[in-house]
Write a protein that holds these residues in place. Sequence first.
Motif, short mmCIF file in Angstrom:
data_model
loop_
_atom_site.label_atom_id
_atom_site.label_comp_id
_atom_site.label_asym_id
_atom_site.label_seq_id
_atom_site.Cartn_x
_atom_site.Cartn_y
_atom_site.Cartn_z
N TYR A 155 -74.07 106.70 22.44
CA TYR A 155 -72.62 106.47 22.31
C TYR A 155 -71.84 107.65 22.90
CZ TYR A 155 -73.46 102.65 18.97
OH TYR A 155 -73.85 101.49 18.38
N HIS A 201 -64.68 96.26 22.17
CA HIS A 201 -65.91 97.02 22.43
C HIS A 201 -67.03 96.07 22.88
CE1 HIS A 201 -68.84 100.36 21.64
NE2 HIS A 201 -69.65 99.33 21.43
N SER A 205 -68.58 99.62 27.11
CA SER A 205 -67.91 99.15 25.90
C SER A 205 -66.87 100.16 25.42
CB SER A 205 -68.94 98.88 24.80
OG SER A 205 -69.74 100.03 24.58
N GLU A 219 -72.96 101.70 26.73
CA GLU A 219 -71.87 102.19 25.88
C GLU A 219 -70.71 102.71 26.73
OE1 GLU A 219 -71.46 101.59 22.81
OE2 GLU A 219 -73.48 100.85 22.39
N TYR A 230 -80.99 105.87 19.17
CA TYR A 230 -79.89 105.17 19.85
C TYR A 230 -78.60 105.96 19.86
CZ TYR A 230 -76.90 101.08 20.99
OH TYR A 230 -76.04 100.21 21.59
N HIS A 271 -69.30 95.41 26.55
CA HIS A 271 -70.74 95.22 26.75
C HIS A 271 -71.01 93.90 27.47
CE1 HIS A 271 -72.52 98.50 24.48
NE2 HIS A 271 -71.89 98.20 23.36
ZN ZN Z 1 -71.70 99.37 21.67
#
Ligand code: ZN
Length: 502
Positions: free
Chosen positions: A420, A265, A298, A295, A416, A269
Amino acid sequence: MAEKYQKFRELTGEIFDLDAVVSVLGWDQQTYMPPGGAQVRAMHIATVSRLWHEKLTGDEYSAALEAAREETADLDPDSDEVRVVRYMQREVDKWIKVPSEWVNEFKRVTTLAHQAWEEARAQDDFAHFQPLLEEIVKLRRQYVEYFAPYDHPYDPLLNYFEPGMKTSEVKSVFDELRPRQVELVQEITERGLPVDDAVLHQDFEESKQWDFGVEVIKALGYDFERGRQDKAAHPFTTSFGIGDVRITTRFDPKYLGTALFGTIHEGGHAMYGQGMSPSLDRTNLIDGASYGIHESQSRMMENLVGRSRPFWIAFYPRLQEYFPSQLGELDLETFYRAINKVKPSLIRVEADEATYNLHIMLRFEIEIALAENKISVADLPEVWNSKMQEYLGLTPPNDAKGVLQDVHWSSGYIGYFATYSLGNLMASQFWAKMEEDIPDLTNQIERAQFAEMLSWLRENIHQHGAKFEPMELLQRVTGNTLSVEPYLRYLRAKYEDIYKLA
Ligand code: ZN
């Protein structure tokens, strides 16, 4: 020619430097700083952040920005020059509304809060973190008021991470996603062929986990000449410029998934950060187009690549060599099904792809309630546990495995989490386009050949940094607006195969 633009770039570079210094201090704090360093580190970070803010919002920079804007007005609207000016104008317009004192205080409190969160999580003691989280929520509510009038008090928080996105838009995406995601999970748990993942829960020596993870991300394209990996309580990626993009990971000696998928992950990024155009270096555009786009990179590496059968056709024999007594006798298909087992679980970062977004939705609802002042910080453990029951049918045995599991709120990152899920959606949209452009993609992955995949990502996404706004970038690459369909199609096809649902 372009003399004024040059002057503007010099000042922009200095602003970038101050920001990067804060990132270095933050990286050190989360990796090597002894606990006793927190108090003075909070002052270091607060001071440099205040200087950054004063420089960004000062008269000298505004004048240079205005001069550069006039000088570059006739250039191609997609040129670096026009885009850097436009981006920095937006930065100034945003940050000029926020007093330097707020920046100073926010950075001081969040640095201290990180330390308190780490301790609270280790000792399963929410009360230890609560006073600092209360200060953070208070500061964030103040921040929101600097942006009044707004449609929704959560909008300025969301916009911090996903420029241009409205709370109402995320709500409607989630409303579309939720019933179909829940239906899929139900179908799997009621009708699916059972999957056993006990093989992943054995003793796995940390140093071997480390070595295998490094081998994987090197193969994917993470460049250790321009990066490094260290350990941290909560994995993260940080960039100080395209020549130095660092990742962190963490280990569970009794579960293979934590470090393996965490490393992949963060590698996703970091490859984004390493792939940005040198022409944008030392500007604020050396950053993702948004956290959602970040995201998408990732989550793409972690899931569409790292949890795919073609990937493990390439890497499973190597993993068996690292862990012969644990996996030597186990066939690929059983391993592949184990790493894709769907089971409602407590920890977001370890959640399977079918239940992952449910973890996000509950956090999103909690953050909105905080922004609307409908709940207080003291209510959080109870609200968390009841939403976990509602969404995933589980009650955490303690707060460490519940409300304290994520680092984000201690960093002041309220707003945030939705990124995701947006990242999951966009990852599938980008992937569908990449499969069209690289018909041989699956075969390449089965042979551990990632060069063409990485150059596609660099060409279409990475090089641009934050040059384009997130939805503009999505449109340019895929020709489409944000959509849940490619993601749901991908999930359904994957789990119909694994769980023999058809
Ligand atoms: Zn992340």
